[in-house]
Write an enzyme that holds these catalytic residues in place. Structure first.
Site, PDB file in Angstrom:
ATOM      1  N   GLY A 250       0.826  -1.197   0.000  1.00 58.07           N
ATOM      2  CA  GLY A 250       0.000   0.000   0.000  1.00 58.07           C
ATOM      3  C   GLY A 250       0.860   1.247   0.000  1.00 58.07           C
ATOM      4  O   GLY A 250       2.002   1.239  -0.474  1.00 58.07           O
ATOM      5  N   SER A 251       0.335   2.314   0.553  1.00 63.06           N
ATOM      6  CA  SER A 251       1.047   3.591   0.567  1.00 63.06           C
ATOM      7  C   SER A 251       2.194   3.558   1.567  1.00 63.06           C
ATOM      8  O   SER A 251       2.226   2.734   2.497  1.00 63.06           O
ATOM      9  CB  SER A 251       0.088   4.719   0.936  1.00 63.06           C
ATOM     10  OG  SER A 251      -0.307   4.603   2.301  1.00 63.06           O
ATOM     11  N   SER A 252       3.114   4.496   1.403  1.00 60.18           N
ATOM     12  CA  SER A 252       4.230   4.594   2.348  1.00 60.18           C
ATOM     13  C   SER A 252       3.732   4.957   3.739  1.00 60.18           C
ATOM     14  O   SER A 252       4.280   4.474   4.743  1.00 60.18           O
ATOM     15  CB  SER A 252       5.231   5.640   1.860  1.00 60.18           C
ATOM     16  OG  SER A 252       5.821   5.226   0.636  1.00 60.18           O
ATOM     17  N   GLY A 255       2.473   1.795   5.270  1.00 63.56           N
ATOM     18  CA  GLY A 255       3.591   0.926   5.595  1.00 63.56           C
ATOM     19  C   GLY A 255       4.373   1.396   6.804  1.00 63.56           C
ATOM     20  O   GLY A 255       4.850   0.578   7.605  1.00 63.56           O
ATOM     21  N   GLU A 272       5.798  -3.569   0.929  1.00 63.40           N
ATOM     22  CA  GLU A 272       5.838  -3.209  -0.490  1.00 63.40           C
ATOM     23  C   GLU A 272       4.985  -1.959  -0.659  1.00 63.40           C
ATOM     24  O   GLU A 272       3.760  -2.037  -0.712  1.00 63.40           O
ATOM     25  CB  GLU A 272       5.296  -4.353  -1.346  1.00 63.40           C
ATOM     26  CG  GLU A 272       6.125  -5.621  -1.284  1.00 63.40           C
ATOM     27  CD  GLU A 272       7.436  -5.518  -2.028  1.00 63.40           C
ATOM     28  OE1 GLU A 272       7.698  -4.453  -2.629  1.00 63.40           O
ATOM     29  OE2 GLU A 272       8.198  -6.496  -2.021  1.00 63.40           O
ATOM     30  N   CYS A 306       2.016   0.487  -8.453  1.00 66.46           N
ATOM     31  CA  CYS A 306       3.157   1.019  -7.694  1.00 66.46           C
ATOM     32  C   CYS A 306       4.358   1.212  -8.616  1.00 66.46           C
ATOM     33  O   CYS A 306       5.233   2.033  -8.342  1.00 66.46           O
ATOM     34  CB  CYS A 306       3.502   0.114  -6.519  1.00 66.46           C
ATOM     35  SG  CYS A 306       3.852  -1.587  -6.976  1.00 66.46           S
TER      36      CYS A 306
END
Length: 516
Positions: A250-252, A255, A272, A306
């Site tokens: 997903g998004s940073s 994460g 990831e 991504c």
């Protein structure tokens, strides 16, 4: 109508079946049972924006029960020989192959990606099953020379435990399969929280796994559990002490939260996350090849990968001409219903994505950028369709330094290759990158330690479309995780060092003398 307790919204009006009625037929064809509905999660197709199903949201107690089932099943599954575990994955892959057209259509209906990409995603599931089958006979340890006589030093690998998987909407089957196939042959069990935007794909593919288990004589109870809900459910899954590894895509920002939560519990996190991917077009590049590669990488999945190409650096002398050629290609790219064979770009996933795209384009204009396209495309079926945008930037700044999950390609000229590589590396993410050149020295520099700092560095292909044979993942704000090929299987196992004394004396390491 009701199927298996789930309420499916159907509409047979018009000359074509609605997305909702297609979903009903798909699950019937797959023979996958669905949970009883109790409201909570409405699933909408990006194709027309309409509700296609209503699913019950997993409660905290149901999550707890799912994790406990997975933990209980792990105790037996870890003792099954790895090649036998591989046999289950092989049977699953064959079942997926049999239903590839049906599953690909479901992916398209639920994500909005074109049918060719939906089919490609299902092929990824098949490919990773084949890879994992071979891996089931190659979970190798090491035999290490001991410094002590009549001693043997070994490294061995053992099943880890329950693996929690949190996946994003854009790859609702493939990302799970990268984790699931390897984790299963490694002796782990699974608890999966898919995106609340694409739970139908998760229920379908997981249902086929459990059906394959029954067919080969494997008890499916607790082997792979699917839980459905929004962010709070994912947070609860991460906090479960029985979950030994959390693989999150997903998004940073997501994460970072997952990583911090895992660190507090000293559990593994496989992250990831986002990508602000770049490509460099050198003067020696095959221009036609570069144009095709750039277009697919930038507009495929409507920019919602991504690995989508978001930044393009073209040598200054040829930049204007390349942009003009790219504009001509973009102008003719068919945007429309992704179920139609002639569509190459489908819809954005929802209105929120469209709003974020327009905000990024406005921010670029405010910095003096020249924006080509990017407006909404009118269609008969509703949904949020846009023509992919090309943005000529005055410098790498503002929205160009961020990941906007939409089809925006920022273009900037460069003078030297060193400058272009520095621009490639000068953002927070480090997932994928590419160079287009026929100069061997330029290509080798780009993939060297002094070149791209990304986990993926390609030559004469775009930034997207990775094969499962190579480890997938990136650096910096991309999270550092690696999935799929190479030695990614080690994520799903624990390593033990074994020292075996087969003699009668007791020499100590480092020559220590300790006599009693």
């Amino acid at each position: 109508m009701n199927r298996g307790g789930i309420h499916i919204f159907t509409d047979f009006e018009g000359s074509f079946m609605s997305c909702a009625s297609q979903v009903s037929g798909i699950f019937g064809k797959l023979g996958v049972e669905l949970p009883a509905a109790s409201g909570g999660i409405e699933v909408r197709s990006p194709i027309d924006g309409n509700v296609i199903a209503a699913l019950p949201a997993t409660t905290d107690s149901e999550l707890r029960a799912a994790v406990e089932r997975a933990q209980g099943r792990f105790r037996g599954w870890r003792s099954v020989p790895a090649p036998q575990r591989g046999s289950l994955v092989r049977a699953f892959g064959e079942k997926v192959r049999q239903h590839k057209p049906t599953l690909g259509r479901l992916v398209t209906i639920e994500t909005g990606k074109i049918l060719q990409e939906g089919l490609g995603e299902v092929q990824e599931v098949i490919d990773i099953c084949e890879f994992a089958l071979g891996q089931s006979r190659q979970l190798y340890g090491l035999s290490i020379a001991s410094e002590r006589a009549e001693h043997k030093l070994l490294e061995t690998w053992h099943p880890l435990g329950v693996v929690g998987i949190i996946s994003a909407f854009n790859f609702p089957m493939a990302v799970w399969s990268w984790n699931a196939a390897l984790a299963l042959v490694c002796g782990d069990t699974l608890v999966w929280k898919p995106s609340e935007k694409t739970p139908l794909s998760a229920l379908a593919i997981n249902g086929l796994l459990l059906a394959a288990a029954r067919e080969v004589g494997v008890d499916p109870e607790g082997l792979s559990e699917v839980v459905i809900g929004a962010r709070a459910l994912g947070e609860a899954l991460v906090e479960c002490p029985e979950v030994r590894l959390v693989s999150a895509t997903g998004s940073s920002a997501m994460g970072r939260a997952v990583g911090e939560a895992c660190a507090r519990r000293f559990k593994r996190a496989l992250l990831e996350l986002g990508g602000n991917n770049a490509a460099i077009v050198c003067p020696s590049a095959d221009t036609q090849l570069a144009l095709r590669a750039v277009t697919f990488a930038a507009v495929g999945t409507a920019g919602q990968r991504c690995t989508t190409l978001r930044r393009l650096f073209v040598q200054r002398a040829g930049c204007a001409q390349f942009v003009e050629q790219l504009r001509a290609v973009y102008e003719g790219v068919p945007v429309g219903n992704p179920l139609n064979d002639d569509s190459l770009v489908g819809p954005l996933v929802d209105e929120g994505s469209h709003a974020r795209m327009q905000a990024a384009l406005d921010a670029a204009r405010a910095l003096g950028a020249r924006v080509h396209f990017g407006a909404r495309v009118a269609t008969d079926q509703g949904g949020c369709y846009v023509r992919p945008a090309i943005v000529e930037m005055p410098a790498q700044t503002g929205p160009m330094c961020e990941e906007t999950f939409a089809p925006i390609l920022y273009v900037l000229p460069y003078d030297t290759l060193d400058e272009a590589i520095a621009l490639n590396n000068a953002v927070a993410h480090g997932l994928s990158s590419a160079i287009f050149t026929r100069d061997l020295r330029e290509a080798e520099l780009f993939v060297s330690a002094c070149g791209s700092d990304c986990g993926i560095a390609n030559v004469n292909i775009g930034t997207s479309g990775a094969e499962i044979g190579g480890a997938f993942g990136g650096e910096k704000d991309t999270g550092g995780g690696r999935e799929a090929g190479s030695d990614a299987w080690k994520n799903y196992m624990r390593r033990a060092t074994n020292t075996i004394n087969y003699g009668t004396s007791l020499p100590l390491a480092q020559g220590i003398k300790f006599e009693v």
